[in-house]
Design a protein around this motif. Structure first.
Motif, PDB file in Angstrom:
ATOM      1  N   LYS A 206      -3.518  -4.269 -10.322  1.00 26.33           N
ATOM      2  CA  LYS A 206      -2.318  -5.080 -10.513  1.00 26.33           C
ATOM      3  C   LYS A 206      -2.585  -6.148 -11.554  1.00 26.33           C
ATOM      4  CE  LYS A 206       0.821  -5.098  -6.655  1.00 26.33           C
ATOM      5  NZ  LYS A 206       1.466  -5.942  -5.665  1.00 26.33           N
TER       6      LYS A 206
ATOM      7  N   PHE B 212      -1.947  10.119 -18.197  1.00 30.45           N
ATOM      8  CA  PHE B 212      -1.929   9.396 -16.910  1.00 30.45           C
ATOM      9  C   PHE B 212      -2.746   8.109 -16.973  1.00 30.45           C
ATOM     10  CE2 PHE B 212      -0.366  13.472 -15.490  1.00 30.45           C
ATOM     11  CZ  PHE B 212       0.563  13.116 -14.522  1.00 30.45           C
TER      12      PHE B 212
ATOM     13  N   MET C 237       0.810  -1.209   0.000  1.00 29.58           N
ATOM     14  CA  MET C 237       0.000   0.000   0.000  1.00 29.58           C
ATOM     15  C   MET C 237       0.848   1.266   0.000  1.00 29.58           C
ATOM     16  SD  MET C 237      -3.019  -0.944   2.645  1.00 29.58           S
ATOM     17  CE  MET C 237      -4.171  -2.248   2.325  1.00 29.58           C
TER      18      MET C 237
ATOM     19  N   PHE D  57      -0.373  14.105 -11.427  1.00 31.40           N
ATOM     20  CA  PHE D  57      -1.680  14.191 -12.075  1.00 31.40           C
ATOM     21  C   PHE D  57      -2.398  15.485 -11.690  1.00 31.40           C
ATOM     22  CE2 PHE D  57      -6.261  12.687 -12.020  1.00 31.40           C
ATOM     23  CZ  PHE D  57      -6.446  12.858 -13.385  1.00 31.40           C
TER      24      PHE D  57
ATOM     25  N   LYS E 133      -6.305   1.958 -10.163  1.00 38.36           N
ATOM     26  CA  LYS E 133      -5.175   1.148 -10.597  1.00 38.36           C
ATOM     27  C   LYS E 133      -5.484  -0.328 -10.339  1.00 38.36           C
ATOM     28  CE  LYS E 133      -1.103   3.060 -10.504  1.00 38.36           C
ATOM     29  NZ  LYS E 133       0.224   3.586 -10.116  1.00 38.36           N
TER      30      LYS E 133
ATOM     31  N   CYS F  53      -5.908   6.015  -0.072  1.00 39.84           N
ATOM     32  CA  CYS F  53      -5.777   4.801  -0.884  1.00 39.84           C
ATOM     33  C   CYS F  53      -6.808   3.787  -0.405  1.00 39.84           C
ATOM     34  CB  CYS F  53      -4.373   4.215  -0.750  1.00 39.84           C
ATOM     35  SG  CYS F  53      -3.098   5.305  -1.403  1.00 39.84           S
TER      36      CYS F  53
ATOM     37  N   GLN G  94       2.521   9.665  -8.670  1.00 39.95           N
ATOM     38  CA  GLN G  94       1.628   9.757  -9.834  1.00 39.95           C
ATOM     39  C   GLN G  94       0.466  10.705  -9.561  1.00 39.95           C
ATOM     40  OE1 GLN G  94      -0.472   6.183 -10.753  1.00 39.95           O
ATOM     41  NE2 GLN G  94      -0.814   6.743 -12.898  1.00 39.95           N
ATOM     42  N   MET G  95      -0.100  10.597  -8.379  1.00 40.02           N
ATOM     43  CA  MET G  95      -1.225  11.471  -8.043  1.00 40.02           C
ATOM     44  C   MET G  95      -0.793  12.930  -7.983  1.00 40.02           C
ATOM     45  SD  MET G  95      -4.294  12.065  -7.400  1.00 40.02           S
ATOM     46  CE  MET G  95      -5.266  10.626  -7.045  1.00 40.02           C
TER      47      MET G  95
ATOM     48  N   GLN H   3      -0.571   5.125 -18.033  1.00 43.44           N
ATOM     49  CA  GLN H   3       0.596   4.726 -17.225  1.00 43.44           C
ATOM     50  C   GLN H   3       0.421   3.300 -16.704  1.00 43.44           C
ATOM     51  OE1 GLN H   3       1.428   7.696 -14.282  1.00 43.44           O
ATOM     52  NE2 GLN H   3       2.302   9.130 -15.765  1.00 43.44           N
TER      53      GLN H   3
ATOM     54  N   TYR I  61      -8.164  -0.049  -1.009  1.00 46.18           N
ATOM     55  CA  TYR I  61      -7.694  -1.293  -1.604  1.00 46.18           C
ATOM     56  C   TYR I  61      -8.802  -2.324  -1.611  1.00 46.18           C
ATOM     57  CZ  TYR I  61      -2.910   0.353  -1.499  1.00 46.18           C
ATOM     58  OH  TYR I  61      -1.771   1.060  -1.733  1.00 46.18           O
TER      59      TYR I  61
ATOM     60  N   THR J  40      -2.438   1.642 -14.349  1.00 41.00           N
ATOM     61  CA  THR J  40      -3.537   2.597 -14.252  1.00 41.00           C
ATOM     62  C   THR J  40      -4.641   2.208 -15.234  1.00 41.00           C
ATOM     63  OG1 THR J  40      -1.919   4.305 -13.727  1.00 41.00           O
ATOM     64  CG2 THR J  40      -4.124   5.039 -14.310  1.00 41.00           C
TER      65      THR J  40
ATOM     66  N   VAL K 295      -8.838  11.391  -8.910  1.00 43.44           N
ATOM     67  CA  VAL K 295      -9.148   9.990  -8.588  1.00 43.44           C
ATOM     68  C   VAL K 295      -8.462   9.122  -9.637  1.00 43.44           C
ATOM     69  CG1 VAL K 295     -10.956   8.269  -8.235  1.00 43.44           C
ATOM     70  CG2 VAL K 295     -11.399  10.670  -7.669  1.00 43.44           C
ATOM     71  N   ILE K 296      -7.685   8.165  -9.158  1.00 43.84           N
ATOM     72  CA  ILE K 296      -6.977   7.253 -10.065  1.00 43.84           C
ATOM     73  C   ILE K 296      -7.334   5.826  -9.686  1.00 43.84           C
ATOM     74  CG2 ILE K 296      -4.731   6.463 -10.883  1.00 43.84           C
ATOM     75  CD1 ILE K 296      -3.591   9.183 -10.268  1.00 43.84           C
TER      76      ILE K 296
ATOM     77  N   ARG L  86      -6.959  -0.851  -6.609  1.00 41.93           N
ATOM     78  CA  ARG L  86      -6.838   0.213  -5.625  1.00 41.93           C
ATOM     79  C   ARG L  86      -7.286   1.530  -6.236  1.00 41.93           C
ATOM     80  NH1 ARG L  86      -1.739  -1.230  -7.350  1.00 41.93           N
ATOM     81  NH2 ARG L  86      -0.241   0.431  -7.803  1.00 41.93           N
TER      82      ARG L  86
ATOM     83  N   VAL M  71      -8.568   7.459 -14.821  1.00 42.49           N
ATOM     84  CA  VAL M  71      -8.267   8.678 -14.052  1.00 42.49           C
ATOM     85  C   VAL M  71      -9.456   9.625 -14.175  1.00 42.49           C
ATOM     86  CG1 VAL M  71      -5.760   8.484 -14.309  1.00 42.49           C
ATOM     87  CG2 VAL M  71      -7.084   9.713 -16.037  1.00 42.49           C
TER      88      VAL M  71
ATOM     89  N   ILE N 276      -6.969   5.674  -5.671  1.00 43.87           N
ATOM     90  CA  ILE N 276      -6.194   6.723  -5.004  1.00 43.87           C
ATOM     91  C   ILE N 276      -6.926   8.044  -5.194  1.00 43.87           C
ATOM     92  CG2 ILE N 276      -3.940   7.834  -4.863  1.00 43.87           C
ATOM     93  CD1 ILE N 276      -3.267   5.116  -6.692  1.00 43.87           C
TER      94      ILE N 276
END
Lengths: 181, 91
Positions: free
Chosen positions: B89, B12, A143, A155, B87, B65, A151-152, B15, B67, B18, B84-85, B72, B21, B74
């Protein structure tokens, strides 16, 4: 101990019978300990007659006046009193030998440990907000990704820059569309 | 007019890891979204950032964050903007 002595004297005054004396002697020589109960039978202790017993007064007041029957009753009363007494003086901690003192410390420590181990500890299980997440430590390590934070930040910086450069292109239209395909 | 904003969103959203966004303004309205993200979450994202900022009002707005499995989210507020992103895995 001080309390027992006049009782004992009273006993010797009133109890002529050998049987009575022997019994009391046997009872009196019991080994006192911290586990010895003051009263085996609460009824005896609660008796008002026993509570008001003062051996010196007994010997003076009842020496000639008590009949044989009462004498035996008093003897039994005093005997039961002596049986149920705790010799507090004999339990003085200063009488403990150093070795015995250490032994008792060990013994009590062991008992305490046994009791502690036998107790069910409800808080022994995992606690906290993430207790339902397996290998929460690994998750937490993932985390704290600095890449995400970076990145945020980038952004938002790009977003601010883009909004600052937002300009309305005048093309002689009354309504300017924004993000309408 | 909004080419620079579109460019930033595209950059973004492409990336690594990601998937989407979004930018929201102070009212929680979506300024722009790119990728697999619902523009309707702009209001929720802004509200979350507002609420979390109340925990420590004297400090800079924190990064939030969220999860869930391999995904996740962010969220961060910066001035009048909330980003707001999403992402994910790779499996």
């Amino acid at each position: 101990m001080e309390y027992l002595r006049p009782v004992w004297n009273c006993l010797r005054t009133f109890c002529g019978c050998i049987h009575c004396s022997e019994d009391i002697g046997n009872q009196y020589n019991y080994e006192p300990s911290e586990r010895t109960y003051l009263l085996a039978d609460p009824a005896i202790h609660n008796s008002p007659a026993l509570r008001q017993t003062n051996s010196e007064n007994l010997s003076n007041e009842f020496a000639q006046s008590l009949p044989r029957k009462d004498e035996n009753a008093l003897c039994r009363l005093v005997q039961s009193t002596a049986m149920n007494m705790i010799d507090v003086g004999a339990m003085d901690l200063h009488n403990l030998e150093n070795e015995e003192y250490n032994d008792r410390i060990k013994l009590y420590s062991q008992r305490l440990q046994q009791q502690w181990n036998s107790i069910q500890h409800p808080e022994k299980g995992s606690s906290g907000f993430l207790r339902d997440i397996p290998n929460a430590n690994d998750q937490l390590c993932v985390m704290n990704s600095t890449d995400d934070l970076l990145q945020m930040s980038n952004f938002l910086r790009e977003g601010h820059a883009a909004l600052l450069n937002l300009r309305v292109d005048h093309n002689e239209a009354i309504v300017v569309p924004f993000r309408i395909p | 007019m909004e080419q620079q904003l579109e460019k930033a969103l595209n950059e973004f959203a492409s990336q690594p890891e990601t998937v989407g966004v979004l930018l929201a303004n102070r009212q929680g309205l979506c300024l722009g979204a790119k990728g697999q993200i619902n523009p309707n979450v702009s209001g929720i994202g802004m509200a979350i950032s507002e609420q979390v900022c109340k925990l420590e009002p004297n400090l800079n707005p924190p990064t939030i964050c969220l999860y869930s499995g391999n995904k996740r989210c962010i969220i961060k507020k910066d001035g009048e903007l909330t980003g707001v992103i999403y992402k994910q895995k790779p499996n």
